[in-house]
Design a protein around this motif. Structure first.
Motif, PDB file in Angstrom:
ATOM      1  N   LEU A   1     -15.794  32.571  38.647  1.00 21.13           N
ATOM      2  CA  LEU A   1     -15.593  33.032  37.272  1.00 21.13           C
ATOM      3  C   LEU A   1     -15.830  31.901  36.270  1.00 21.13           C
ATOM      4  O   LEU A   1     -16.501  32.083  35.251  1.00 21.13           O
ATOM      5  N   GLU A   2     -15.272  30.724  36.572  1.00 22.34           N
ATOM      6  CA  GLU A   2     -15.360  29.610  35.627  1.00 22.34           C
ATOM      7  C   GLU A   2     -16.752  28.990  35.562  1.00 22.34           C
ATOM      8  O   GLU A   2     -17.203  28.571  34.501  1.00 22.34           O
ATOM      9  N   THR A   3     -17.409  28.896  36.712  1.00 16.95           N
ATOM     10  CA  THR A   3     -18.678  28.169  36.750  1.00 16.95           C
ATOM     11  C   THR A   3     -19.897  29.051  36.528  1.00 16.95           C
ATOM     12  O   THR A   3     -20.997  28.541  36.307  1.00 16.95           O
ATOM     13  N   TYR A   4     -19.724  30.395  36.570  1.00 22.99           N
ATOM     14  CA  TYR A   4     -20.908  31.244  36.417  1.00 22.99           C
ATOM     15  C   TYR A   4     -20.694  32.452  35.503  1.00 22.99           C
ATOM     16  O   TYR A   4     -21.504  32.708  34.611  1.00 22.99           O
ATOM     17  N   ILE A   5     -19.617  33.199  35.720  1.00 25.71           N
ATOM     18  CA  ILE A   5     -19.495  34.497  35.064  1.00 25.71           C
ATOM     19  C   ILE A   5     -18.994  34.402  33.625  1.00 25.71           C
ATOM     20  O   ILE A   5     -19.585  34.993  32.705  1.00 25.71           O
ATOM     21  N   ILE A   6     -17.905  33.662  33.400  1.00 26.89           N
ATOM     22  CA  ILE A   6     -17.288  33.619  32.070  1.00 26.89           C
ATOM     23  C   ILE A   6     -17.901  32.490  31.242  1.00 26.89           C
ATOM     24  O   ILE A   6     -17.998  31.347  31.705  1.00 26.89           O
ATOM     25  N   ASP A   7     -18.274  32.796  30.005  1.00 30.42           N
ATOM     26  CA  ASP A   7     -18.816  31.787  29.097  1.00 30.42           C
ATOM     27  C   ASP A   7     -17.746  30.753  28.750  1.00 30.42           C
ATOM     28  O   ASP A   7     -16.542  31.074  28.706  1.00 30.42           O
ATOM     29  N   ASP A   8     -18.198  29.533  28.465  1.00 29.73           N
ATOM     30  CA  ASP A   8     -17.272  28.435  28.179  1.00 29.73           C
ATOM     31  C   ASP A   8     -16.296  28.775  27.057  1.00 29.73           C
ATOM     32  O   ASP A   8     -15.098  28.500  27.156  1.00 29.73           O
ATOM     33  N   ASP A   9     -16.815  29.383  25.991  1.00 28.30           N
ATOM     34  CA  ASP A   9     -15.965  29.652  24.829  1.00 28.30           C
ATOM     35  C   ASP A   9     -14.990  30.799  25.054  1.00 28.30           C
ATOM     36  O   ASP A   9     -14.131  31.073  24.213  1.00 28.30           O
ATOM     37  N   LYS A  10     -15.113  31.501  26.179  1.00 26.36           N
ATOM     38  CA  LYS A  10     -14.192  32.601  26.487  1.00 26.36           C
ATOM     39  C   LYS A  10     -13.001  32.135  27.340  1.00 26.36           C
ATOM     40  O   LYS A  10     -12.043  32.884  27.522  1.00 26.36           O
ATOM     41  N   ILE A  11     -13.100  30.911  27.884  1.00 26.55           N
ATOM     42  CA  ILE A  11     -12.019  30.404  28.740  1.00 26.55           C
ATOM     43  C   ILE A  11     -10.954  29.780  27.837  1.00 26.55           C
ATOM     44  O   ILE A  11     -10.863  28.552  27.658  1.00 26.55           O
ATOM     45  N   LYS A  12     -10.148  30.632  27.240  1.00 24.48           N
ATOM     46  CA  LYS A  12      -9.090  30.190  26.343  1.00 24.48           C
ATOM     47  C   LYS A  12      -8.033  31.280  26.243  1.00 24.48           C
ATOM     48  O   LYS A  12      -8.229  32.403  26.713  1.00 24.48           O
ATOM     49  N   GLY A  13      -6.925  30.940  25.654  1.00 26.37           N
ATOM     50  CA  GLY A  13      -5.859  31.906  25.453  1.00 26.37           C
ATOM     51  C   GLY A  13      -5.331  32.506  26.739  1.00 26.37           C
ATOM     52  O   GLY A  13      -5.113  31.806  27.730  1.00 26.37           O
ATOM     53  N   ALA A  14      -5.134  33.836  26.735  1.00 26.51           N
ATOM     54  CA  ALA A  14      -4.565  34.531  27.891  1.00 26.51           C
ATOM     55  C   ALA A  14      -5.466  34.405  29.120  1.00 26.51           C
ATOM     56  O   ALA A  14      -4.970  34.269  30.254  1.00 26.51           O
ATOM     57  N   THR A  15      -6.776  34.433  28.910  1.00 23.76           N
ATOM     58  CA  THR A  15      -7.706  34.297  30.042  1.00 23.76           C
ATOM     59  C   THR A  15      -7.523  32.954  30.726  1.00 23.76           C
ATOM     60  O   THR A  15      -7.425  32.872  31.957  1.00 23.76           O
ATOM     61  N   LYS A  16      -7.454  31.907  29.922  1.00 19.99           N
ATOM     62  CA  LYS A  16      -7.295  30.555  30.459  1.00 19.99           C
ATOM     63  C   LYS A  16      -5.997  30.416  31.235  1.00 19.99           C
ATOM     64  O   LYS A  16      -5.985  29.935  32.375  1.00 19.99           O
ATOM     65  N   TRP A  17      -4.903  30.870  30.664  1.00 23.38           N
ATOM     66  CA  TRP A  17      -3.604  30.653  31.291  1.00 23.38           C
ATOM     67  C   TRP A  17      -3.379  31.564  32.496  1.00 23.38           C
ATOM     68  O   TRP A  17      -2.703  31.175  33.458  1.00 23.38           O
ATOM     69  N   SER A  18      -3.959  32.760  32.473  1.00 22.51           N
ATOM     70  CA  SER A  18      -3.841  33.629  33.655  1.00 22.51           C
ATOM     71  C   SER A  18      -4.622  33.042  34.828  1.00 22.51           C
ATOM     72  O   SER A  18      -4.167  33.088  35.978  1.00 22.51           O
ATOM     73  N   MET A  19      -5.785  32.458  34.529  1.00 19.20           N
ATOM     74  CA  MET A  19      -6.575  31.814  35.579  1.00 19.20           C
ATOM     75  C   MET A  19      -5.856  30.576  36.107  1.00 19.20           C
ATOM     76  O   MET A  19      -5.811  30.339  37.315  1.00 19.20           O
ATOM     77  N   HIS A  20      -5.285  29.793  35.213  1.00 17.83           N
ATOM     78  CA  HIS A  20      -4.556  28.592  35.633  1.00 17.83           C
ATOM     79  C   HIS A  20      -3.330  28.955  36.470  1.00 17.83           C
ATOM     80  O   HIS A  20      -3.013  28.276  37.450  1.00 17.83           O
ATOM     81  N   GLY A  21      -2.638  30.027  36.054  1.00 21.09           N
ATOM     82  CA  GLY A  21      -1.456  30.441  36.805  1.00 21.09           C
ATOM     83  C   GLY A  21      -1.802  30.913  38.205  1.00 21.09           C
ATOM     84  O   GLY A  21      -1.126  30.551  39.180  1.00 21.09           O
ATOM     85  N   THR A  22      -2.864  31.716  38.310  1.00 22.06           N
ATOM     86  CA  THR A  22      -3.312  32.185  39.626  1.00 22.06           C
ATOM     87  C   THR A  22      -3.773  31.019  40.483  1.00 22.06           C
ATOM     88  O   THR A  22      -3.478  30.952  41.686  1.00 22.06           O
ATOM     89  N   ARG A  23      -4.487  30.085  39.856  1.00 24.82           N
ATOM     90  CA  ARG A  23      -4.967  28.913  40.585  1.00 24.82           C
ATOM     91  C   ARG A  23      -3.795  28.081  41.103  1.00 24.82           C
ATOM     92  O   ARG A  23      -3.811  27.610  42.243  1.00 24.82           O
ATOM     93  N   ALA A  24      -2.782  27.888  40.276  1.00 24.32           N
ATOM     94  CA  ALA A  24      -1.613  27.106  40.688  1.00 24.32           C
ATOM     95  C   ALA A  24      -0.929  27.749  41.889  1.00 24.32           C
ATOM     96  O   ALA A  24      -0.509  27.053  42.830  1.00 24.32           O
ATOM     97  N   LEU A  25      -0.822  29.085  41.866  1.00 18.77           N
ATOM     98  CA  LEU A  25      -0.212  29.796  42.991  1.00 18.77           C
ATOM     99  C   LEU A  25      -1.043  29.596  44.255  1.00 18.77           C
ATOM    100  O   LEU A  25      -0.491  29.363  45.342  1.00 18.77           O
ATOM    101  N   CYS A  26      -2.363  29.669  44.121  1.00 16.85           N
ATOM    102  CA  CYS A  26      -3.246  29.458  45.280  1.00 16.85           C
ATOM    103  C   CYS A  26      -3.077  28.054  45.843  1.00 16.85           C
ATOM    104  O   CYS A  26      -3.052  27.868  47.061  1.00 16.85           O
ATOM    105  N   TYR A  27      -2.952  27.072  44.960  1.00 14.66           N
ATOM    106  CA  TYR A  27      -2.783  25.694  45.438  1.00 14.66           C
ATOM    107  C   TYR A  27      -1.464  25.519  46.180  1.00 14.66           C
ATOM    108  O   TYR A  27      -1.394  24.804  47.182  1.00 14.66           O
ATOM    109  N   LEU A  28      -0.425  26.170  45.689  1.00 14.97           N
ATOM    110  CA  LEU A  28       0.855  26.111  46.404  1.00 14.97           C
ATOM    111  C   LEU A  28       0.711  26.688  47.807  1.00 14.97           C
ATOM    112  O   LEU A  28       1.234  26.137  48.781  1.00 14.97           O
ATOM    113  N   VAL A  29      -0.019  27.804  47.899  1.00 14.89           N
ATOM    114  CA  VAL A  29      -0.198  28.464  49.195  1.00 14.89           C
ATOM    115  C   VAL A  29      -1.018  27.609  50.147  1.00 14.89           C
ATOM    116  O   VAL A  29      -0.655  27.439  51.318  1.00 14.89           O
TER     117      VAL A  29
END
Length: 279
Positions: free
Chosen positions: A75-103
């Motif tokens: 999503l980050e490197t291909y699908i979503i444009d750079d200027d769209k990775i902000k706000g709720a999109t940014k934090w939902s992705m970061h939250g999911t990523r953090a959970l994955c790293y814990l796992v």
């Protein structure tokens, strides 16, 4: 980068191949679950609870978290444009990523516990497996435990002179099998640890591409560092192929291809950014 190369990355054939690889990795979650479900019936005869869930299903949980993490990188490197990775999109992705790293870090701990479990096998005074009670199992591989039968106990006793037993689990193994399983367990640990290094590198690349930070040392040496890490992961895959562990080999091979594709996403992303600046 010229327009021809960029067009290649966006061709339907290339994209279809990429998402086929992602789909096959997703299916591997089911394959690992099937294997570990059978093993859990022996290792956790009294039942799997929350505390030992990661120990019993470390490969399944690890792979599932990695699939989600892979899709986030896509999503980050291909699908979503750079200027769209902000706000709720940014934090939902970061939250999911953090959970994955814990796992995946916890799954890494799960691989370590398997090494610990194998260290509890001790030389056994048993020389005739036919004298064992019916509830004992024979360890065939890391996650496969066979039932001793009248025929198999005779065959195994004749083939081996020394056995090693885990008395708490009531599992027995010959020396050669135990050594092979220990080696595989350590390869799992090394493989898991080096994949953690891969995502750390990719996280840095993504943040640097978004302009959050940069470092000249990484610019200068990242190719050498990545080459060494991916070489170790390739050797792990080859090892599994040689030892006949097809699921592990196939999974490792697919992951190498998948993250090569993510690296290609990064390459394209960097090229597009450079082209925009040039224009």
């Amino acid at each position: 980068m010229n327009q021809t190369v960029l067009k290649h990355f966006n061709s339907w054939g290339y994209q279809a191949f990429k998402y086929l690889i992602y789909a096959m990795l997703s299916f591997n979650v089911y394959l690992f679950f099937s294997e570990e479900w059978l093993a859990s019936k022996v290792v956790f005869a009294s039942g799997v609870n929350f505390e030992n869930l990661i120990e019993g299903f470390s490969s399944t949980i690890d792979t599932a978290a990695w699939v989600v993490l892979l899709l986030l990188f896509e999503l980050e490197t291909y699908i979503i444009d750079d200027d769209k990775i902000k706000g709720a999109t940014k934090w939902s992705m970061h939250g999911t990523r953090a959970l994955c790293y814990l796992v995946i870090v916890y799954a890494f701990y799960g691989y370590l516990t398997k090494v610990g479990l194998l260290s509890h096998f001790q030389p056994s005074e048993i020389t005739n497996l036919c004298n064992l009670a019916s509830d004992w199992k024979i360890m065939e591989t890391m996650n496969v435990y066979g039932q001793l039968t009248a025929q198999s106990c005779v065959t195994l006793t004749q083939a081996h002179s020394e056995f090693f037993a885990h008395n708490d689990l009531k599992v027995i193994s010959d020396g050669g099998t135990l050594l092979d399983v220990k080696l595989l367990a350590w390869v799992d640990v090394i493989n898991s640890g080096f994949w953690l290094l891969v995502v750390i590198m990719l996280e840095y690349d993504v943040r640097a591409q978004l302009g959050h930070f940069n470092h000249n040392f990484w610019k200068k040496y990242n190719l050498y560092i990545k080459s060494f890490i991916y070489l170790v992961l390739l050797l792990a895959a080859i090892f599994w192929g040689i030892t006949g562990n097809f699921i592990e080999f196939w999974d490792a091979f697919l992951w190498l291809v998948a993250f090569f594709l993510i690296e290609m996403n990064m390459f394209e992303w960097q090229a597009e950014t450079a082209q925009k600046k040039a224009d």
